[in-house]
Scaffold this active site. Structure first.
Site, PDB file in Angstrom:
ATOM      1  N   SER A 228       0.862  -1.470   0.067  1.00 26.56           N
ATOM      2  CA  SER A 228      -0.055   0.073   0.045  1.00 26.56           C
ATOM      3  C   SER A 228       0.924   1.070  -0.124  1.00 26.56           C
ATOM      4  O   SER A 228       1.985   1.138  -0.155  1.00 26.56           O
ATOM      5  CB  SER A 228      -0.987  -0.068   1.098  1.00 26.56           C
ATOM      6  OG  SER A 228      -1.879   1.026   1.200  1.00 26.56           O
ATOM      7  N   ASN A 229       0.391   2.400   0.155  1.00 27.42           N
ATOM      8  CA  ASN A 229       1.244   3.664   0.372  1.00 27.42           C
ATOM      9  C   ASN A 229       0.671   4.758   1.558  1.00 27.42           C
ATOM     10  O   ASN A 229      -0.305   4.259   2.289  1.00 27.42           O
ATOM     11  CB  ASN A 229       1.162   4.191  -1.066  1.00 27.42           C
ATOM     12  CG  ASN A 229      -0.347   4.692  -1.120  1.00 27.42           C
ATOM     13  OD1 ASN A 229      -1.043   5.393  -0.511  1.00 27.42           O
ATOM     14  ND2 ASN A 229      -0.882   3.937  -2.280  1.00 27.42           N
ATOM     15  N   HIS A 230       1.414   5.608   1.618  1.00 28.78           N
ATOM     16  CA  HIS A 230       0.988   6.541   2.768  1.00 28.78           C
ATOM     17  C   HIS A 230      -0.332   7.276   2.514  1.00 28.78           C
ATOM     18  O   HIS A 230      -0.609   8.466   3.470  1.00 28.78           O
ATOM     19  CB  HIS A 230       2.171   7.622   2.895  1.00 28.78           C
ATOM     20  CG  HIS A 230       3.212   6.742   3.470  1.00 28.78           C
ATOM     21  ND1 HIS A 230       3.243   5.963   4.795  1.00 28.78           N
ATOM     22  CD2 HIS A 230       4.642   6.565   3.412  1.00 28.78           C
ATOM     23  CE1 HIS A 230       4.402   5.424   5.148  1.00 28.78           C
ATOM     24  NE2 HIS A 230       5.336   5.878   3.957  1.00 28.78           N
ATOM     25  N   SER A 231      -0.968   7.360   1.811  1.00 29.31           N
ATOM     26  CA  SER A 231      -2.021   8.313   1.218  1.00 29.31           C
ATOM     27  C   SER A 231      -3.212   8.405   2.621  1.00 29.31           C
ATOM     28  O   SER A 231      -3.540   7.279   2.922  1.00 29.31           O
ATOM     29  CB  SER A 231      -2.691   8.051   0.165  1.00 29.31           C
ATOM     30  OG  SER A 231      -3.944   8.793  -0.010  1.00 29.31           O
TER      31      SER A 231
END
Ligand code: CTP
Length: 421
Positions: A228-231
């Site tokens: 996933s990512n940091h959004s």
């Protein structure tokens, strides 16, 4: 914040958070506003009229008439006097009555006759706040253009922890400032004949449907692990809120976030890029436009293990395949509908953003640069440049809410030039 010369009517209802209304009143006065206070009978049990009269430097209004001398407190003239009516705290009971149009006290009759922007800062126990009845009432009010200063998370008077704490006075005061930015005063309005209940341009997106994607996608590796990512989703949620405040019907296709859907917005929860693709393309079918704010994974594992992967001694290779580009797909289908994209770049920023604008057929693109302090993923501020085919506009460092308001204004401006669908 400058509220010089503004007339603010502060409504106080019977919740424990009424003690914060005193601080709110001071903040509004310090910013230069004239403040009058209307309270419900119950509110007097939480904060005294003397306190509020002293801080606002005006007599407090509770009854329809003064029991001492019979002088009439006209709700109509109060509503006409105000540039903004902010009800803080607003209890579940008052919100329900506002939504239903019940008029059994001076605060409610004033709401029904107010011609100015109205905002509410809800406060209540977490279960009451999450109850479908309260959510529905807030959605009804939001759809009518009432600004909702969402409650925060934290310890509640009941001893429970959760969402339902009234927003802090600074947040409410800033909300009022924003609501009034660019709007004329009540005195100016009264000099114009028969003003409608809301300025005609306060809901420029009424009748339009928008899709907003927000947050990070989650690509499963096995039943317990993912990419996933940091959004955080904050920017997309703020845009959904601002579009809804301008009258649009908004569908928010959201990855997993800690945020609540803004009042009046329909949220569809998804996990993977593939799920986001399906939900967004379906919602776009009868939409007037879309804002692509999500941080969508560009790659997903080729295979998802159906059992937890056990570790071994050597390296582990996970083969990834490309996901589908949702924005590009909408760009290919859009016709004369509006499409707005985001770009987060670290180098050759404008060049890359312009290339994406063309490739994905956006009407404009919002460029975030990770180089700017205060911009990017987790924080509450952002520094962006709005780029279209002919021009670019660099905005200063602003709260994500203000950035969202500027984006929504640009969308409303473009939507006004499109033919009705
Ligand atoms: N986007 C999308 N679907 C994807 C990937 C991106 O809808 N599968 C959208 C994003 O929401 C954003 C825009 O496309 O509005 C730009 O995304 P970005 O990931 O920066 O661009 P890419 O095309 O993936 O380019 P690169 O990875 O080379 O930066």
């Amino acid at each position: 914040m400058d509220l010089q010369g503004r007339r603010i009517l502060l409504g106080i209802t019977g919740g424990i958070a009424a003690y914060k209304s005193a601080a709110l009143c001071r903040l509004l006065k310090t910013a230069g506003a004239e403040v009058r206070v209307v309270m419900t009978e119950h509110a007097k049990q939480f904060i005294t009229p003397l306190t509020m009269a002293t801080l606002s430097k005006n007599p407090i209004l509770v009854e329809f008439f003064d029991p001492e001398n019979g002088a009439w407190n006209s709700h109509v003239s109060l509503g006409e006097w105000a540039d903004c009516f902010v009800i803080a705290p607003a209890t579940a009971n008052t919100l329900a009555k506002m939504a239903a149009g019940i008029a059994d006290n001076l605060l409610l009759t004033t709401y029904l006759s107010a011609r100015c922007p109205v905002a509410v800062a809800p406060t209540m126990d977490l279960d009451m706040y999450a109850h479908p009845a309260t959510r529905q009432n807030l959605a009804t009010l939001a759809a009518r253009g009432v600004g909702i200063v969402e409650a925060g998370d934290g310890e509640l008077a009941s001893g429970l922890r959760g969402k339902g704490r009234m927003a802090e006075p600074e947040t409410i005061a800033a909300f009022v400032g924003e609501l009034l930015a660019g709007k004329g005063t009540a005195a100016e309005r009264q000099s114009v004949d028969s003003v409608p209940a809301e300025a005609p341009d306060s809901r420029p997106l009424a009748g339009k449907r928008f899709v907003v994607t927000a947050g990070a996608t989650i690509e499963a590796i096995d039943p317990v692990r993912f990419l996933s990512n940091h959004s955080s989703g904050k920017m997309g949620y703020a845009i959904a809120e601002q579009l809804a405040r301008r009258g649009a019907a908004v569908t928010l296709v959201s990855g997993r976030t800690a945020l609540d859907a803004p009042a009046g917005v329909t949220r569809i929860d998804i996990l993977s890029a593939e799920e986001m693709y399906e939900a967004t393309v379906a919602a776009f079918a009868d939409a007037d436009g879309a804002v692509m704010c999500a941080a969508v994974a560009d790659y997903t594992p080729c295979e998802v293990a159906d059992r937890k992967l056990k570790k071994g001694d050597g390296e582990l290779m996970i083969r990834l395949r490309r996901t589908r580009d949702i924005a590009a797909e909408l760009g290919a289908r859009k016709g004369d509908r509006l499409l707005v994209g985001f770009a987060l770049e670290t180098d050759a920023e404008r060049e890359h953003a312009r290339e994406k604008l063309e490739r994905k057929n956006f009407d404009f693109i919002v460029l975030n640069s990770l180089r700017d302090a205060g911009a990017g993923f987790r924080g509450d501020t952002n520094k962006v440049t709005l780029i279209d085919r002919t021009a670019s506009e660099e905005l200063p460092l602003l709260s994500k809410r203000e950035v969202a308001a500027r984006i929504a204004d640009k969308i409303a401006g473009l939507a006004a030039m499109r033919p009705a669908r």
